[in-house]
Scaffold this active site. Structure first.
Site, PDB file in Angstrom:
ATOM      1  N   LYS A 203       0.509  -1.255  -0.234  1.00 29.36           N
ATOM      2  CA  LYS A 203      -0.079   0.257  -0.060  1.00 29.36           C
ATOM      3  C   LYS A 203       0.556   1.303  -0.012  1.00 29.36           C
ATOM      4  O   LYS A 203       0.957   1.867  -0.636  1.00 29.36           O
ATOM      5  CB  LYS A 203      -1.289  -0.186   1.164  1.00 29.36           C
ATOM      6  CG  LYS A 203      -2.032   1.486   1.101  1.00 29.36           C
ATOM      7  CD  LYS A 203      -2.348   1.241   0.107  1.00 29.36           C
ATOM      8  CE  LYS A 203      -2.890   3.047   0.545  1.00 29.36           C
ATOM      9  NZ  LYS A 203      -3.935   3.232   1.154  1.00 29.36           N
ATOM     10  N   CYS A 257      -3.583  10.878   1.850  1.00 29.06           N
ATOM     11  CA  CYS A 257      -2.899   9.805   1.603  1.00 29.06           C
ATOM     12  C   CYS A 257      -1.876   9.766   1.006  1.00 29.06           C
ATOM     13  O   CYS A 257      -0.723   9.342   2.255  1.00 29.06           O
ATOM     14  CB  CYS A 257      -4.097   8.645   0.620  1.00 29.06           C
ATOM     15  SG  CYS A 257      -5.698   8.768   1.077  1.00 29.06           S
TER      16      CYS A 257
HETATM   17  N1  SAJ Z   1      -2.281  14.656  -8.693  1.00 27.90           N
HETATM   18  C1  SAJ Z   1      -1.640  15.534  -9.631  1.00 27.90           C
HETATM   19  N2  SAJ Z   1      -1.062  14.629 -10.104  1.00 27.90           N
HETATM   20  C2  SAJ Z   1      -1.510  13.661 -10.449  1.00 27.90           C
HETATM   21  C3  SAJ Z   1      -2.998  13.271 -10.182  1.00 27.90           C
HETATM   22  C4  SAJ Z   1      -2.771  13.820  -8.730  1.00 27.90           C
HETATM   23  O1  SAJ Z   1      -0.844  16.820  -8.660  1.00 27.90           O
HETATM   24  O2  SAJ Z   1      -1.612  13.218 -12.387  1.00 27.90           O
HETATM   25  C5  SAJ Z   1      -2.542  15.386  -7.095  1.00 27.90           C
HETATM   26  C6  SAJ Z   1      -4.432  15.957  -7.103  1.00 27.90           C
HETATM   27  O3  SAJ Z   1      -4.578  16.517  -7.581  1.00 27.90           O
HETATM   28  C7  SAJ Z   1      -4.123  15.390  -5.170  1.00 27.90           C
HETATM   29  C8  SAJ Z   1      -3.297  14.549  -5.595  1.00 27.90           C
HETATM   30  O4  SAJ Z   1      -2.524  14.758  -6.259  1.00 27.90           O
HETATM   31  O5  SAJ Z   1      -3.836  16.440  -4.781  1.00 27.90           O
HETATM   32  C9  SAJ Z   1      -3.408  13.359  -5.231  1.00 27.90           C
HETATM   33  O6  SAJ Z   1      -4.485  12.781  -5.644  1.00 27.90           O
HETATM   34  P1  SAJ Z   1      -5.196  11.350  -6.417  1.00 27.90           P
HETATM   35  O7  SAJ Z   1      -5.983  11.528  -7.175  1.00 27.90           O
HETATM   36  O8  SAJ Z   1      -3.854  10.764  -7.226  1.00 27.90           O
HETATM   37  O9  SAJ Z   1      -4.926  10.492  -4.435  1.00 27.90           O
HETATM   38  P2  SAJ Z   1      -6.349  10.340  -3.192  1.00 27.90           P
HETATM   39  O10 SAJ Z   1      -5.174  10.525  -2.977  1.00 27.90           O
HETATM   40  O11 SAJ Z   1      -7.679  10.347  -4.162  1.00 27.90           O
HETATM   41  O12 SAJ Z   1      -6.018   8.483  -3.179  1.00 27.90           O
HETATM   42  C10 SAJ Z   1      -5.071   8.299  -3.332  1.00 27.90           C
HETATM   43  C11 SAJ Z   1      -5.454   6.300  -4.350  1.00 27.90           C
HETATM   44  N3  SAJ Z   1      -3.911   6.048  -4.968  1.00 27.90           N
HETATM   45  C12 SAJ Z   1      -3.193   5.666  -5.696  1.00 27.90           C
HETATM   46  O13 SAJ Z   1      -3.749   6.279  -6.538  1.00 27.90           O
HETATM   47  C13 SAJ Z   1      -2.366   5.219  -6.134  1.00 27.90           C
HETATM   48  C14 SAJ Z   1      -6.062   5.851  -3.992  1.00 27.90           C
HETATM   49  O14 SAJ Z   1      -5.904   4.819  -4.675  1.00 27.90           O
HETATM   50  C15 SAJ Z   1      -5.712   4.924  -2.661  1.00 27.90           C
HETATM   51  O15 SAJ Z   1      -7.057   4.571  -1.788  1.00 27.90           O
HETATM   52  C16 SAJ Z   1      -6.047   6.167  -1.617  1.00 27.90           C
HETATM   53  O16 SAJ Z   1      -4.425   7.397  -2.343  1.00 27.90           O
HETATM   54  C17 SAJ Z   1      -5.115   6.398  -0.102  1.00 27.90           C
HETATM   55  O17 SAJ Z   1      -6.879   5.765  -0.079  1.00 27.90           O
HETATM   56  O18 SAJ Z   1      -4.400   5.650   0.248  1.00 27.90           O
END
Ligand code: SAJ
Length: 421
Positions: A203, A257
């Site tokens: 994870k 996360c």
């Molecule tokens: N972000 C970027 N660029 C990207 C993707 C995201 O800047 O290309 C930013 C987003 O705007 C946000 C942050 O990253 O601020 C996190 O967003 P996210 O959509 O990547 O992830 P979370 O935090 O909403 O959810 C993540 C997910 N993990 C992965 O995709 C590996 C989810 O599957 C997990 O269950 C979750 O963390 C968790 O609970 O750990």
């Protein structure tokens, strides 16, 4: 396994409890927050997530989901509580321990305890098991214990809860098998069995991979800005290569996360986690970079009206935890700017409530509009009517989510994060 007690009714616990209830189990959902319990008992849901309302209502109406303030005897206990970090960035396991303590009086032979919260490697065996064994029962013999990390993406939670592959790490094979047969009741993805420490690491690796990848995109954005290349186009084209998948740059990495979990690896081995720490530093530095980009438009930001569109940590959700927008707003205010916030998903804010306003008021007399979250609502905005209210037609789209041609047609200058006009 007929009755399940779910501890923690947040972003993970509530959908999970409701999914088990609608799959035919008797579920008791427990939360220590009395307000959440009282609201759920009345059918009011405290989380914005597509289709969650329908699922929770179905679970509550079927009477298979009951919401209570304290646990009770059950066949299975699922712990889904937050694991934030301490000041030194190590995991704060207080909620996990107190959830385990609250189960102890009800733990019986042959029970299964599942921990879904994200935790550092070793926690299930070193922290959860000793807490549960205060019951006098022996883990692995009298009762079963697994870590099965939640992996669902806020905004797509219900789809991913069912469709994603699931990793189950038991403290022994019997524990893994017991959890596997439980999750099979609704999980359509593959289920992989391993040991608890590996599941814990898996994870953390997933979220760290994403953080490091986003840091690379952000670093490329800053470099491209200095050499006049549109990083969004460059990344899109690089990603046409079959083995390249660079994520998107942005105003920073928020949420509870990805901005947190890499630190759990760092805390285990600070000396060897240099890349992971650097990535965190780069992403944490992005809100400051956004402020510098806005600053570069004017001799000074003093008394400039800056309209911030979107303050959630990402688009189409209402979650403001660890949102980069908080740091951007803070930086703008320190520069003397007058900030107005428009966010159709946010009704209140612990610090900037007085800055939240409607669309028209937020752009009245505006010197610059900055997009910080990619809400769908922003794509459909009418730049024509906004242009009549603003003082200067300037947009900084840090998420590259607007329909730029429409804004350009109305005379706006549109800059992207990493590609300034
Ligand atoms: N972000 C970027 N660029 C990207 C993707 C995201 O800047 O290309 C930013 C987003 O705007 C946000 C942050 O990253 O601020 C996190 O967003 P996210 O959509 O990547 O992830 P979370 O935090 O909403 O959810 C993540 C997910 N993990 C992965 O995709 C590996 C989810 O599957 C997990 O269950 C979750 O963390 C968790 O609970 O750990």
């Amino acid at each position: 396994m007929k009755k399940i007690c779910v501890l923690g009714l947040g972003y993970i616990g509530l959908p999970t409890a409701s999914m088990f209830a609608t799959s035919g189990f008797d579920v008791v959902g427990v939360d220590i927050n009395k307000e959440i319990v009282a609201n759920l008992q009345k059918g009011n849901i405290h989380i914005e997530e597509p289709d969650l309302n329908t699922l929770v209502s179905a679970a509550l109406n079927s009477k298979r989901l009951l919401v209570k303030e304290a646990p009770e005897t059950a066949d299975v206990f699922i712990i889904a509580v937050p694991t934030p970090f301490n000041k030194d960035k190590s995991a704060d396991l207080r909620h996990v321990v107190s959830a385990a303590d609250s189960i102890v009086p009800y733990l019986k032979k042959n029970n299964l305890v599942i921990l879904e919260s994200t935790i550092p490697p070793g926690t299930t065996k070193e922290v959860l098991v000793p807490a549960l064994e205060k019951s006098g029962l022996a883990a692995g013999q009298d009762f079963f214990v697994t870590h099965s990390p939640e992996r669902i993406l806020p905004g797509r939670a219900l789809y991913e809860l069912v469709q994603n592959d699931r990793v189950i790490g038991g403290i022994n094979a019997e524990s893994s098998k017991a959890a596997e047969s439980l999750y099979k009741s609704f999980v359509k993805g593959n289920i992989y069995l391993t040991d608890s420490s590996t599941a814990e690491m898996v994870k953390l690796i997933e979220n760290t991979y994403r953080d490091v990848n986003i840091a690379l995109a952000n670093e490329l954005a800053l470099i491209s800005k200095n050499i006049g290349i549109n990083v969004w186009e460059a990344i899109e084209l690089a990603n046409k290569h079959p083995r390249v998948n660079i994520h998107k740059p942005g105003p920073g990495v928020g949420g509870h996360c990805i901005a947190v979990d890499p630190w759990f690896i760092v805390a285990k081995d600070p000396k060897n986690s240099r890349l992971i720490q650097k990535a965190r530093e780069i992403n944490n530095n992005m809100p400051g970079q956004v402020v510098l980009m806005v600053k570069s438009f004017y001799p000074s930001l003093k008394d400039r009206v800056i309209s911030v569109f979107g303050i959630t940590y990402k688009g189409n959700i209402d979650d403001i935890r660890e949102s980069p927008a908080n740091f951007v707003i803070d930086g703008l205010l320190k520069e003397g700017a007058r900030v107005k916030i428009f966010d159709p998903h946010v009704k209140s804010h612990p610090v900037y409530k007085s800055l939240l306003t409607g669309l028209d008021e937020s752009v009245q007399g505006s010197d610059c509009i900055i997009i910080l979250s990619d809400h769908n609502e922003f794509v459909g905005l009418d730049p024509g009517s906004i242009s009549k209210l603003v003082k200067q037609k300037v947009v900084l789209d840090t998420k590259n989510c607007l329909d730029h041609s429409r804004w350009l047609k109305e005379g706006f200058s549109v800059s992207l994060l990493g590609y300034l006009k």
